[in-house]
Enzyme design. Structure first.
Site, PDB file in Angstrom:
ATOM      1  CE  LYS A  94      -7.833  -1.158   2.023  1.00  0.00           C
ATOM      2  NZ  LYS A  94      -7.261  -2.182   2.888  1.00  0.00           N
TER       3      LYS A  94
ATOM      4  CB  SER B  48      -0.943   0.001   1.204  1.00  0.00           C
ATOM      5  OG  SER B  48      -0.180   0.036   2.391  1.00  0.00           O
TER       6      SER B  48
ATOM      7  CG  HIS C 186      -4.303  -1.894  -0.911  1.00  0.00           C
ATOM      8  ND1 HIS C 186      -4.976  -0.686  -0.963  1.00  0.00           N
ATOM      9  CD2 HIS C 186      -3.831  -2.005   0.347  1.00  0.00           C
ATOM     10  CE1 HIS C 186      -4.905  -0.095   0.209  1.00  0.00           C
ATOM     11  NE2 HIS C 186      -4.209  -0.864   1.033  1.00  0.00           N
TER      12      HIS C 186
HETATM   13  C1  LIG Z   1      -7.187  -2.597   4.318  1.00  0.00           C
HETATM   14  C2  LIG Z   1      -6.420  -3.845   4.492  1.00  0.00           C
HETATM   15  C3  LIG Z   1      -6.801  -4.809   5.425  1.00  0.00           C
HETATM   16  C4  LIG Z   1      -7.926  -4.582   6.389  1.00  0.00           C
HETATM   17  O1  LIG Z   1      -9.161  -4.720   5.775  1.00  0.00           O
HETATM   18  P1  LIG Z   1     -10.490  -4.462   6.650  1.00  0.00           P
HETATM   19  O2  LIG Z   1     -11.509  -5.280   5.958  1.00  0.00           O
HETATM   20  O3  LIG Z   1     -10.740  -2.999   6.606  1.00  0.00           O
HETATM   21  O4  LIG Z   1     -10.190  -4.952   8.019  1.00  0.00           O
HETATM   22  C5  LIG Z   1      -6.091  -5.992   5.463  1.00  0.00           C
HETATM   23  N1  LIG Z   1      -5.046  -6.222   4.658  1.00  0.00           N
HETATM   24  C6  LIG Z   1      -4.619  -5.305   3.771  1.00  0.00           C
HETATM   25  C7  LIG Z   1      -3.457  -5.608   2.890  1.00  0.00           C
HETATM   26  C8  LIG Z   1      -5.290  -4.087   3.663  1.00  0.00           C
HETATM   27  O5  LIG Z   1      -4.865  -3.178   2.805  1.00  0.00           O
END
Ligand SMILES: *Cc1c(COP(=O)(O)O)cnc(C)c1O
Length: 396
Positions: free
Chosen positions: A242, A183, A211
């Site tokens: 996301k 990220s 992501h």
């Molecule tokens: C955003 C993210 C998470 C967390 O996801 P949530 O569903 O908001 O808990 C986990 N792993 C990665 C790589 C992320 O970018």
């Protein structure tokens, strides 16, 4: 008793502020989208959401959620092994399995829980977990909860991964785990090479698609599509927060017996509420939308290409990206902080990342491009970058 503890917290908080690491939150009073309205009525363009496909305010998802709420109520008030599930949970799990070409899927309240609950049920002190150094906090926490021997390799460094795999031959089972897209830089994990090494050294492969899903691959189906690896990745985890609609919800999808074991032993699944029916229904609708065409993914990709090209032409140093994340490199923590603040004054929201979130000297602004951004909105953001860049001496 609280007096001493209060003083301790007050001094810790003051130290966080002094180090410039104190996190403040703005208040949004509109749906999430390319343009948002703040509490004071002002509007801003949002370039820091994970709303990659622009679905966070999608009418069809809202309608599906409303309909399910009318027909199925508000919440489940239970965990699944005690009270059972609705058909909507089963349908969403099936839709996720179909999307990723996997055998079965288990839902969680969040991907943080999926990652927190994936290692401990499957591996013991006899086994090894081999983890990329830049993996998400939830993978790191999941690994901590498991007794397996831990190995860590430098980000996407295949020589270092091979070293770990050689060292881990003493253990019974080995699993390599990685983010699909990292990220901070927006780089994609070299999954083809990871799978080759996994085969050579007899290891399982787990990838977190949070992501990458919806973004990476010719039609956005993630890293397995991108590298042609269907059937070679054992476990995928991901989020509904996301690309996949932007509400909440997480999942682990993969081999049948792995998912079956997680349903028996994974603690965030066993001891935490199941997803509300409205989120399941919206999730089902989401995968229907994605199956109807590739427009959102294509627009998102075009927006990344357009933005990067214009920014490079304007003289900015853009980290090469293979995802929706575009890092504008500034190499100085104070400059990065000031840059983001100046951009906010232009009503453009972007985030600065400085040490310790990124390595020392790799300070940057992170821009997240969405299918929701129009050309005009991209041009406004680029114009603001140029104005602020000149003012702060980043470009000529
Ligand atoms: C955003 C993210 C998470 C967390 O996801 P949530 O569903 O908001 O808990 C986990 N792993 C990665 C790589 C992320 O970018």
């Amino acid at each position: 008793m609280y007096g001493k503890f209060q003083e301790h917290l007050q001094s810790e908080i003051a130290a966080i502020k002094e180090a410039g690491l104190y996190k403040k939150e703005r208040t949004i009073c509109s749906p999430q989208g390319a343009e948002i309205t703040l509490a004071d009525g002002s509007k801003a363009l949002n370039f820091c959401a994970n709303n990659y496909l622009g679905l966070a305010d999608n009418k069809r998802l809202i309608e599906a959620a409303k309909k399910a709420m009318d027909e199925r109520g508000f919440g489940m008030s239970s965990v699944r092994f005690i009270c059972g599930k609705q058909d909507l949970h089963e349908k969403l799990e099936k839709a996720i399995s179909d999307y990723f070409h996997t055998e079965d899927t288990i839902l969680y309240a969040a991907c943080f829980d999926a990652n927190g609950g994936v290692f401990e049920p499957l591996l013991t002190a006899e086994d090894a977990i081999i983890s990329d150094a830049l993996n998400h906090a939830s993978i790191i926490d999941g690994v901590r909860l498991c007794k397996a021997v831990r190995y860590r390799y430098a980000n996407a460094d295949m020589e270092d991964l091979e070293r770990c795999l050689k060292e881990a031959q003493a253990q019974r089972f080995r699993i390599i785990c990685t983010d699909g897209v990292f990220s901070m830089d927006g780089n994609v994990a070299p999954m083809d090479k990871i799978c080759d090494l996994a085969e050579k050294y007899d290891a399982l492969v787990m990838v977190d698609e949070s992501h990458s899903a919806g973004v990476v691959g010719p039609t956005g189906h993630g890293v397995a599509e991108q590298f042609g690896l269907y059937g070679r990745i054992d476990i995928f985890t991901g989020t509904l927060g996301k690309s996949f609609g932007g509400a909440v919800g997480g999942f682990t999808t993969g081999r049948k017996e792995i998912i079956e074991m997680l349903r028996q032993r994974s603690r965030p699944y066993l001891f935490s509420n199941s997803l509300p029916p409205m989120l399941c229904a919206a999730g089902i609708e989401l995968f229907k939308i994605l199956s109807e065409g590739n427009e959102l993914h294509d627009r998102q990709q075009e927006n990344v290409a357009y933005f990067s090209e214009k920014m490079i032409a304007a003289g900015f140093d853009i980290h090469p990206t293979q995802s929706a994340i575009c890092a504008v490199m500034l190499y100085d923590p104070i400059l990065a902080g000031n840059f983001a603040a100046e951009m906010a004054k232009e009503n453009i929201f972007v985030t600065s990342f400085t040490y310790p979130v990124v390595p020392k000297g790799k300070d940057r602004i992170r821009v997240q491009l969405s299918a929701a951004h129009t050309r005009e909105q991209l041009d406004k953001a680029i114009a603001a970058f140029v104005k602020v860049g000149k003012k702060l001496g980043v470009i000529k």
